[in-house]
Enzyme design. Structure first.
Site, short mmCIF file in Angstrom:
data_model
loop_
_atom_site.label_atom_id
_atom_site.label_comp_id
_atom_site.label_asym_id
_atom_site.label_seq_id
_atom_site.Cartn_x
_atom_site.Cartn_y
_atom_site.Cartn_z
N LYS A 44 -1.13 15.59 3.65
CA LYS A 44 -1.19 14.33 2.91
C LYS A 44 -1.65 13.20 3.82
CE LYS A 44 1.97 11.22 0.37
NZ LYS A 44 3.38 11.04 -0.06
N SER A 80 4.00 9.94 -4.53
CA SER A 80 2.73 9.63 -3.90
C SER A 80 2.02 10.87 -3.34
CB SER A 80 2.96 8.62 -2.76
OG SER A 80 3.81 9.16 -1.77
N SER A 100 8.55 11.07 -3.87
CA SER A 100 7.13 11.41 -3.76
C SER A 100 6.82 12.87 -3.48
CB SER A 100 6.48 10.54 -2.67
OG SER A 100 6.45 9.20 -3.08
#
Length: 465
Positions: free
Chosen positions: A71, A147, A171
């Site tokens: 990520k 996220s 997230s």
């Protein structure tokens, strides 16, 4: 090789000579090239470097040859932009891997690139202006969550078997729920953020992964969770490996079932049905399930602990501007992020002290439930998978109107530091996935993984689209 194979199975096939690491990595690259233009889950790649690493010989670790994505948020891959989903950081190019990425590589994993994230992770949907929106592989008009939405979409589509993710308010668990994946948020201090220290080494946000199977998550946590000497916050090491614990059914548990708030968003009927079905599954496995009131109010948690994330991102922006030697430009930040930055920049330092105190107060409040119950069972999300555009950071009013409903069940465990997981045990009226959340006391990831492994064996879920 089938896309539905998990990381453990892929590593076994390489180890047994049924396939080669190069064949596996080449197949993953081909899938990204073919499928990701429709998903927009991958924002930077290092395919040539990855193949060169394979040809040079990979470390003989437990996941040798398994491809992985990282990520793009507070986790560096040397040579790839570390943008945090923000135009302000678009040209930041780290020259070294973060410690967690280095551990993945030492385990034999092959990093193929980085995944999309909303700006600074401040959205429950992955729709940054810098890279554009990521689409849910089950319905391209829907959000993949945030996220870690880029990672969630990539794994759900079978581009890679596992992907790094992080969780500051839900997230990992939110995209796990929206994409039909398993997502464990570890305890505060379990996984290192080195070399990037955060407030008290991670007051709210923690790193781990989204996976298709429980055993992949357990093995990745074994790889990731060795303490870095000098870290100021940590949790006790498990007496057994997380991998071993995930393969052992837990003893009969006393589970507290919470499906609504005294004050807070209402739970969608489809979500409620999924949680109640999960409770019935737990009872069929010999556990005792007792209805309880949620021991927190979402609005209170949000108001009292939001500075844990807000002050951290504000400091990151200020440090970046200082390194660039210039003031903030009009197009550096998205409108919602700009409002938050101006808000937190104007607050006194005592704001953070009060937020940390509030986190401990809420921890004691929620922790009291674990004096009576081994595990809490809740929805992961109050609502079903939303359409793209509902959470639009160019229209701050849309975030203020909707965002709190997507973190009502999850963010409390970031404030308290307790581990929590989303398990894909349901679907809604449109056939889209619904995650069910289980949480435990600080340091009890092994208990959650043990329960998750039992649930997965009893009610297997579809691994990829």
């Amino acid at each position: 090789m089938p896309q539905s194979l998990d990381a453990v199975a892929i590593a076994e096939s390489i180890r047994n000579g049924e396939t080669s690491a190069r064949e596996v990595v080449e197949a993953a690259i081909a899938r990204i090239d073919k499928q990701d233009p429709q998903l927009n889950s991958v924002v930077a790649t290092r395919f040539d470097e990855a193949l060169a690493e394979v040809d040079a010989g990979l470390p003989d670790g437990p996941l040798r040859g398994v491809p992985v994505l990282v990520k793009d948020l507070n986790m560096d891959v040397a040579g790839l932009p570390s943008t945090r989903g923000s135009r302000l950081f678009a040209d930041l190019l780290p020259d070294r891997d973060s410690e967690l990425v280095a551990r993945y590589k030492r385990a034999g994993m092959v990093v193929l690139g980085t995944t999309n994230s909303p700006e600074f992770g401040l959205n429950a949907s992955t729709e940054p202006q810098l890279h554009g929106p990521t689409r849910n592989p089950r319905d391209h008009t829907r959000s993949p969550g945030g996220s870690s939405g880029g990672s969630g979409a990539a794994v759900a589509a079978g581009l890679v078997p596992v992907a790094h993710a992080s969780d500051g308010g839900g997230s990992i668990r939110i995209p796990a729920s929206m994409n039909g994946l398993f997502g464990l948020k570890p305890s505060r201090g379990r996984v290192t953020s080195a070399p990037h220290p955060s407030t008290l080494s991670g007051a709210a946000s923690v790193h781990h992964a989204v996976t298709t199977t429980v055993r992949d998550s357990a093995l990745l946590l074994d790889i990731a969770s060795t303490r870095v000497p000098g870290t100021v916050i940590g949790v006790p090491s498990s007496a057994e490996s997380f991998t071993a614990l995930s393969a052992q059914p837990p003893p009969p548990l006393r589970i507290g079932l919470a499906t609504s708030f005294t004050e807070g968003p209402e739970t969608d009927p489809d979500v409620l049905s999924a949680v109640e079905a999960a409770a019935g599954l737990c009872e069929s496995l010999g556990h005792t399930v007792v209805p309880v009131e949620a021991p927190w109010m979402p609005a209170e948690v949000s108001a009292d602990t939001a500075p844990l994330m807000g002050v951290a991102f504000t400091a990151a922006v200020q440090d970046r501007l200082e390194s660039l030697g210039r003031p903030l430009a009009d197009d550096d930040l998205e409108p919602f992020t700009r409002l938050l930055f101006e808000h937190y920049s104007a607050l006194p330092a005592t704001t953070l002290v009060r937020a940390l105190s509030a986190a401990q107060r809420i921890g004691w409040q929620v922790g009291a439930a674990f004096a009576q119950y081994d595990v809490l069972l809740t929805p992961t999300l109050a609502h079903r998978v939303p359409s793209l555009g509902l959470l639009d950071t160019t229209r701050p009013e849309s975030i203020y109107e909707h965002a709190s409903t997507f973190s009502a069940w999850t963010s409390v465990f970031n404030a308290t530091g307790m581990p929590a997981m989303s398990v894909p045990l349901g679907t809604d009226r449109d056939g889209l996935p619904i995650g069910v959340q289980f949480a435990a006391e600080l340091g009890e990831e092994g208990l959650l993984l043990s329960l998750a492994g039992q649930l997965e064996a009893a009610a297997p879920w579809q691994r990829t689209v």
